[in-house]
Design an enzyme around this catalytic site. Structure first.
Site, mmCIF file in Angstrom:
data_model
loop_
_atom_site.group_PDB
_atom_site.id
_atom_site.type_symbol
_atom_site.label_atom_id
_atom_site.label_comp_id
_atom_site.label_asym_id
_atom_site.label_seq_id
_atom_site.Cartn_x
_atom_site.Cartn_y
_atom_site.Cartn_z
ATOM 1 N N ASP A 269 75.479 46.663 84.370
ATOM 2 C CA ASP A 269 75.110 48.067 84.377
ATOM 3 C C ASP A 269 76.379 48.834 83.998
ATOM 4 O O ASP A 269 77.488 48.316 84.087
ATOM 5 C CB ASP A 269 74.548 48.511 85.735
ATOM 6 C CG ASP A 269 73.738 49.806 85.589
ATOM 7 O OD1 ASP A 269 73.909 50.514 84.576
ATOM 8 O OD2 ASP A 269 72.935 50.116 86.483
HETATM 9 C C1 BGC Z 1 71.814 53.043 84.898
HETATM 10 C C2 BGC Z 1 71.149 52.087 83.943
HETATM 11 C C3 BGC Z 1 71.307 52.584 82.538
HETATM 12 C C4 BGC Z 1 72.783 52.740 82.233
HETATM 13 C C5 BGC Z 1 73.068 53.215 80.832
HETATM 14 C C6 BGC Z 1 73.227 53.424 84.494
HETATM 15 O O1 BGC Z 1 73.631 54.557 85.199
HETATM 16 O O2 BGC Z 1 71.816 52.500 86.194
HETATM 17 O O3 BGC Z 1 69.796 51.956 84.253
HETATM 18 O O4 BGC Z 1 70.683 51.716 81.633
HETATM 19 O O5 BGC Z 1 73.325 53.703 83.130
HETATM 20 O O6 BGC Z 1 72.666 54.525 80.671
#
Ligand code: BGC
Length: 757
Positions: free
Chosen positions: A228
């Site tokens: 993530d």
């Molecule tokens: C989220 C993810 C997301 C990523 C990229 C994170 O804050 O938890 O779900 O895909 O950001 O935007």
């Protein structure tokens, strides 16, 4: 670009491929023919940013269709809906030069307070997994990679980057992993995203049991594990655990740490090579997809270039978003057939949500929707005579009394009042504090209901809101969730009967927040959240302890009626069965019905939930039409996870297969007996005597040895004391040897053990 083996590159180059090239792309390595690929959110719309990248929704992105978020798709109980969203996202991703989408999210709704529940499907792992798999298959059929997230046990936003989800093994296997398992094994997503949180103390991004033993060795995952955004703490530990790609990038310090670790002999270069090959392969396939339009009218000319969703595709997808959203709406209550609205009736529309609908949540999934339907305009367009009053507002400058009075006035003059209420501000990064609607909205509903001939309430929220305090005032209640950019059109289609509602609750609506099984432990303390309710999540808890809810999981009404006829359950093996059931549309409108198959059992040594969803399907039926569906129940439909044996087990015994109109209302059932697992449990010297005695081979031998060594007095004593066996059953065999009068030795037991192998 012709790719050569990237593992042949110098170590520094290889390490550099393992963190992103920028916020949304992997790095290109021209010398090995490795292109860059764009990964971007997300689950219900393509969030392609041209500049000013961020993952929290601050900066704008290119216009793209906002489809119904997962909270809505979950309520459709329809794999077609999930698949059509996935396919459409694939088309838009290609048009925008995106090779990999960051979705779907299949985390379980452990608490209704989780601020990100709008991005997840359900409190049930089967429903989440089946819908997630349908989405992934359809998206990837367009050539665009899917990223199933957030792996694993990411069920709250509070302290999300540090909290440890402390989950016991059986609960993990039965509740929090199966949706991922199904998506990975059945739909083969290009990527899996490791979550921010810790699992049992270990960061998910450094969890080798999760990322390697379970994901790759058990489930056969061959794609890329991506972090993530910003989840990686210790890069070397993460790589060693199985995390291939760190995002965002570049991160030269971490790249250098990888190189150093290899030089220091702390990390095998083979680990780097394996990850490099996976990233290079993902880049090659995803790049090829993003480079070619196949189906999209206006793909970007070169992969990675920010293209645009052209007008024709946008218009087609807006219509699709409306059609799909309507199938996600759940009609919770409809007394006196308050709905559908009678054609041409005088309707008072009340509430700001009718002119400014809430159709998505905030954070990384935020989509820049090119157009948004409002319920007010859509109802007018369908020919209703509509008056409108806001009723209440967040605008402090306006007089709340006057606003409410105006709403009451228009409601009194109409034949029916439709009040649009809901939540604002639900977003990734924070959890809700309660289940309540804002007090002024509750007052508004009650004031309108007191004067209106009929009152319909439409709720727009990304998660469950409490209906208490006003439920009985409303004639009809519609759960409108967050429905995407065509929410207004979809809601007016349902309210007017253009579409017959067919959604079913994918999460229970409790009477009180305190009734929810996670209530006492959510969101945890001192860095830990203990999943103390175990497998009893959502309806599993409510049904097992007999706790009343306002509306159970699976509930949803229609403008027509259905009856469930004959049910036949055939046992097809030791641990499998087939369910056949006939459903009839007994009303006078076409409609869709969800067949929900639950299994209830007390078989086995573990506490089982009262019933668990094990199969479902959605059927479209014309008035009077009957259909018989056949649904297979595989081994897993009857299994529990045996922690001691580290495997799924089907206990011999009886299993009641139930057809439910919801988890709380069973309309047909049949009990069958399954042979289950006949292979005996593996014994050790530390196994309980009860397990030894129950063992088909060791049991009789032990029995024989015990009686041979017993004195006449002991024999008489044991015959007289029928409960003796219960008393000794829990004693570990090794310790039993030390009891007075026992003449067996460790060698005797070891000899018996050998006969079992
Ligand atoms: C989220 C993810 C997301 C990523 C990229 C994170 O804050 O938890 O779900 O895909 O950001 O935007």
């Amino acid at each position: 670009m012709q790719q050569s083996d990237p593992a042949a590159l110098p170590l520094e180059k290889k390490a550099s491929l393992l963190s992103g090239g920028d916020f949304w792309s992997t790095r290109a390595l021209d010398e090995a023919g490795v292109p860059a690929v764009v990964l971007t959110d997300g689950p219900h719309g393509v969030r392609r940013q041209r500049a000013g990248a961020d993952h929290l929704g601050f900066h704008a992105s290119e216009p793209a269709t906002c489809f119904p978020p997962a909270v809505a798709v979950g309520s459709s109980w329809d794999t077609e809906v999930a698949a059509r969203v996935g396919a459409a996202l694939g088309r838009e991703a290609r048009a925008l030069g995106v090779g990999v989408l960051l979705g779907p999210g299949v985390n379980i709704k452990r608490s209704p307070l989780c601020g990100r529940n709008f991005e997840y499907y359900s409190e049930d792992p089967l429903l989440s997994g089946v819908l997630g798999a349908a989405f992934v298959r359809a998206l990837q059929a367009q050539g665009v990679g899917a990223t199933v997230k957030h792996f694993a046990a990411n069920n709250q936003e509070t302290n999300r980057m540090r909290v440890s989800a402390d989950v016991d093994e059986r609960t993990l296997r039965e509740i929090y992993l199966p949706a991922f398992e199904r998506v990975v094994t059945e739909a083969r997503p290009a990527a899996v995203m490791a979550a921010y949180n810790r699992l049992n103390g270990v960061p998910a991004s450094q969890h080798s049991r999760l990322l390697t033993d379970i994901l790759r060795a058990e489930w056969g995952f061959e794609g890329v594990v991506v972090s993530d955004w910003g989840a990686v703490g210790d890069r070397v530990a993460a790589l060693a655990a199985g995390l291939d790609l760190q995002m965002p990038g570049p991160d030269t310090a971490n790249d250098a740490a990888i190189v150093r670790a290899v030089h220091d002999g702390v990390l095998a270069e083979a680990v780097v090579d394996a990850s490099v090959r996976r990233v290079a392969e993902l880049a090659a396939t995803a790049h090829a997809a993003a480079a070619g339009p196949a189906g999209a009218t206006d793909a970007s000319e070169a992969a990675g270039t920010v293209g645009a969703v052209g007008d024709a595709l946008a218009a087609e997808h807006h219509a699709l978003a409306r059609e799909l959203a309507a199938d996600c709406v759940v009609l919770l209550k409809n007394e006196g057939n308050a709905l559908p609205l009678v054609e041409g009736s005088r309707v008072a529309v009340v509430g700001e949500f009718a002119v400014d609908p809430q159709f998505q949540g905030g954070g990384s999934s935020l989509v820049n929707a090119p157009c948004v339907d409002t319920p007010l305009a859509a109802l007018r367009a369908l020919g209703h005579t509509v008056t409108y009053a806001a009723g209440c507002t967040q605008d402090q400058a306006l007089d709340p009394e006057a606003l409410r009075e105006e709403a009451v006035r228009v409601a009194r003059e109409a034949e029916v009042a439709v009040v649009f209420v809901g939540l604002r501000g639900e977003t990734e990064g924070s959890d809700r504090e309660d289940l309540e609607l804002p007090a002024e909205q509750v007052e508004l509903v009650r004031a309108v209901a007191a004067v209106a001939a009929r009152t319909v309430v439409v709720v727009s929220a990304g998660g469950v809101v409490s209906l208490e305090g006003w439920h009985d005032d409303a004639d009809a209640i519609v759960a409108g969730w967050l429905l995407g950019q065509a929410a207004g059109g979809a809601l007016s289609d349902v309210l007017s009967g253009v579409v017959n509602p067919s959604g079913r609750l994918a999460e229970s609506i409790p009477l009180r927040l305190a009734d929810n099984p996670s209530y006492l432990t959510f969101p945890g303390e001192a860095g830990h959240v203990r999943y103390g309710e175990g497998v009893m999540v959502g309806y599993r808890h409510y049904e097992t302890v007999g706790r009343a809810v306002r509306y159970p999981f699976g509930h949803g009404l229609s403008y027509t009626t259905f009856s469930t006829g004959e049910l036949a359950v055939d046992v097809t093996g030791d641990d499998t069965a087939t369910v056949r059931v006939t459903v009839t549309n007994t009303g006078d409108r076409a409609g869709k019905h969800v067949v929900q198959v639950y299994v209830a059992t007390a078989a086995g040594p573990v506490r089982r939930p009262a019933r668990e969803l094990r199969a479902f399907t959605k059927l479209a039926l014309l008035p009077g039409e009957s259909r018989t569906v056949e649904l297979p129940l595989d081994r897993r439909a009857f299994a529990y996870y045996d922690v001691e044996q580290s495997r799924w087990a089907v206990a011999p015994g009886s299993y009641t297969v139930q057809i439910g109109e919801s988890a709380g209302r069973v309309v047909a059932e049949q009990t069958v007996t399954l042979t289950g697992d006949t292979t005996a449990v593996a014994l050790s010297l530390d196994s309980a005597l009860g397990d030894w005695l129950a063992h088909p081979v060791a049991g009789p031998l032990l029995q024989q040895a015990l009686s041979a060594g017993a004195t006449e007095e002991q024999r008489r004593g044991s015959e007289a004391n029928g409960d003796l066996i219960h008393m000794i059953a829990s004693i570990p065999a090794r310790q039993f040897l030390h009891f007075p009068g026992i003449t067996l030795s460790t060698d005797d037991l070891t000899r018996i053990l050998e006969t079992t192998r």
